[in-house]
Scaffold this active site. Structure first.
Site, PDB file in Angstrom:
ATOM      1  N   ASP A 152      -7.379  -8.826   1.081  1.00  0.00           N
ATOM      2  CA  ASP A 152      -7.766  -7.576   1.734  1.00  0.00           C
ATOM      3  C   ASP A 152      -6.721  -7.177   2.780  1.00  0.00           C
ATOM      4  O   ASP A 152      -5.707  -7.866   2.975  1.00  0.00           O
ATOM      5  CB  ASP A 152      -9.146  -7.756   2.371  1.00  0.00           C
ATOM      6  N   GLU A 201      -5.051  -3.196  -0.552  1.00  0.00           N
ATOM      7  CA  GLU A 201      -4.594  -2.439   0.616  1.00  0.00           C
ATOM      8  C   GLU A 201      -5.082  -0.993   0.549  1.00  0.00           C
ATOM      9  O   GLU A 201      -4.560  -0.128   1.241  1.00  0.00           O
ATOM     10  CB  GLU A 201      -3.071  -2.529   0.786  1.00  0.00           C
ATOM     11  N   TRP A 202      -6.095  -0.760  -0.328  1.00  0.00           N
ATOM     12  CA  TRP A 202      -6.846   0.497  -0.387  1.00  0.00           C
ATOM     13  C   TRP A 202      -6.001   1.696  -0.827  1.00  0.00           C
ATOM     14  O   TRP A 202      -6.322   2.845  -0.505  1.00  0.00           O
ATOM     15  CB  TRP A 202      -7.516   0.798   0.958  1.00  0.00           C
ATOM     16  N   GLY A 203      -4.906   1.437  -1.548  1.00  0.00           N
ATOM     17  CA  GLY A 203      -4.077   2.521  -2.043  1.00  0.00           C
ATOM     18  C   GLY A 203      -3.238   3.203  -0.983  1.00  0.00           C
ATOM     19  O   GLY A 203      -2.702   4.293  -1.222  1.00  0.00           O
ATOM     20  N   ASP A 227     -12.786   1.450  -0.036  1.00  0.00           N
ATOM     21  CA  ASP A 227     -13.967   0.767  -0.551  1.00  0.00           C
ATOM     22  C   ASP A 227     -14.926   1.744  -1.233  1.00  0.00           C
ATOM     23  O   ASP A 227     -15.198   2.842  -0.719  1.00  0.00           O
ATOM     24  CB  ASP A 227     -14.709   0.063   0.583  1.00  0.00           C
TER      25      ASP A 227
END
Length: 351
Positions: free
Chosen positions: A164, A197-199, A219
């Site tokens: 994460d 890394e959430w894009g 998320d």
């Protein structure tokens, strides 16, 4: 398609174009990674001695019951292989800097749990974070412990690692994730690396060199606004950056069918309609995303209607799990295979 050249030359051009389109990304030998992984995650799906899953919880008893339920419900028979333990397990570091699980919840250590998953032919995944702490619970992150953490994961027999991106002030994803990737490969164990890394920094452009999958957005939660947002962001990724063997844009875990029977991350309840849940699952599949459900398996029934936990779970040193009440039943089975496509080696995924 026009090809004014001689026929043989034309065939060669078509073959080259096909091979480029299916060019492999990051293949380090990790199991069940060539295709988008099919699996299950503990994220909102486990509980201690309670009738309803609790967010950010896991222990050995719950994990073993979930592994058993994975088979009883038919996930394995439907082709699912990955079993992922998310942010819930770490207890701290020892004097040598190596991670250990929370000792009360995992009194027999993590390797015993991984071995049990392997005994059921499942690919076992574990969570960590690139920052100083993980995203929930104040547990230690992997920052500056890349080698230590990779080594301990390998020694436990872990097959898949999610990293994460919380508590990473001043760090850059494209500089950080290669450090863990290198450390994992140095162990000699073939582990799938899932970047989360959430894009933020277009991971689909640089991720294929260091990982087999990467989160392409923030998320996902089980409501329609979140689902629409993730679908839209996925559709905006250039076609050339999607759908390559060993290189998958991860749209995050599926909340399909959870309704009110799952835990609620950050207070966000899964509340989509049946049609919206079907749309969620369908668009994840169409987008070639990993399909990792986070369904409370012990709330489900088998295809013949029998509950998974009829008499409660067998405890691990006092940690017992009574049978859960089921407001909604859920079964997993393959109703029909609609595709009639042939399997051609070198041209079809998985052949």
């Amino acid at each position: 398609f026009r090809c004014p050249s001689p026929r043989l030359s034309c065939i060669m051009r078509i073959a080259i174009a096909a091979s480029v389109g299916l060019a492999a990304a990051y293949d380090n030998g990790a199991p069940h990674s060539k295709l988008p992984p099919l699996g299950w995650s503990s994220w909102v799906a486990l509980a201690p001695d309670a009738h309803h899953p609790i967010f950010d919880f896991c222990d050995e008893a719950a994990v073993r019951h979930a592994i058993d339920a994975y088979h009883s419900l038919g996930l394995y028979d439907a082709g699912y292989r990955h079993f992922h333990l998310d942010d819930c397990w770490a207890g701290g570091r020892n004097s040598s800097g190596f991670l250990h699980p929370e000792k009360r919840h995992f009194p027999n250590g993590m390797k015993a749990v991984v071995d049990y998953a392997h005994s059921k032919n499942l690919t076992f995944g574990l969570y960590t974070c690139a920052g100083t702490e993980v995203c929930v619970g104040g547990r230690p992150g992997s920052k500056d412990h890349w080698d230590n953490d990779a080594q301990i994961f390998a020694s436990w027999g872990v097959d898949w690692v999610k990293m994460d991106w919380c508590n990473t002030d001043g760090m850059k994803p494209a500089d950080t994730y290669p450090l863990m990737s290198k450390a994992m490969n140095k162990t000699g164990r073939n582990m799938h690396f899932n970047m989360c890394e959430w894009g933020k920094d277009d991971p689909w452009t640089w991720g294929p060199a260091v990982a087999q999958s990467w989160r392409m957005a923030g998320d996902h939660t089980g409501n329609w606004a979140s689902t629409k947002k993730v679908i839209g962001e996925s559709a905006a990724i250039p076609a050339e950056n999607t759908g390559k063997p060993y290189g998958w844009n991860d749209m995050d875990m599926l909340e399909t069918g959870n309704y009110d029977q799952a835990a609620h991350p950050n207070g966000k309840m899964s509340n989509m309609t049946e049609t919206e849940y079907k749309t969620e699952f369908s668009m994840w599949a169409i987008s070639a995303s990993p399909l990792v459900v986070t369904t409370p398996l012990m709330n489900c029934s088998t295809a013949d209607g029998k509950p998974i936990m009829r008499n409660g779970g067998q405890g691990i040193r006092g940690l017992t799990h009574p049978a859960m009440e089921k407001k909604r039943s859920c079964t997993i089975n393959r109703v029909a295979q609609l595709s009639k496509a042939s399997c051609e080696e070198g041209k079809s995924y998985g052949c």
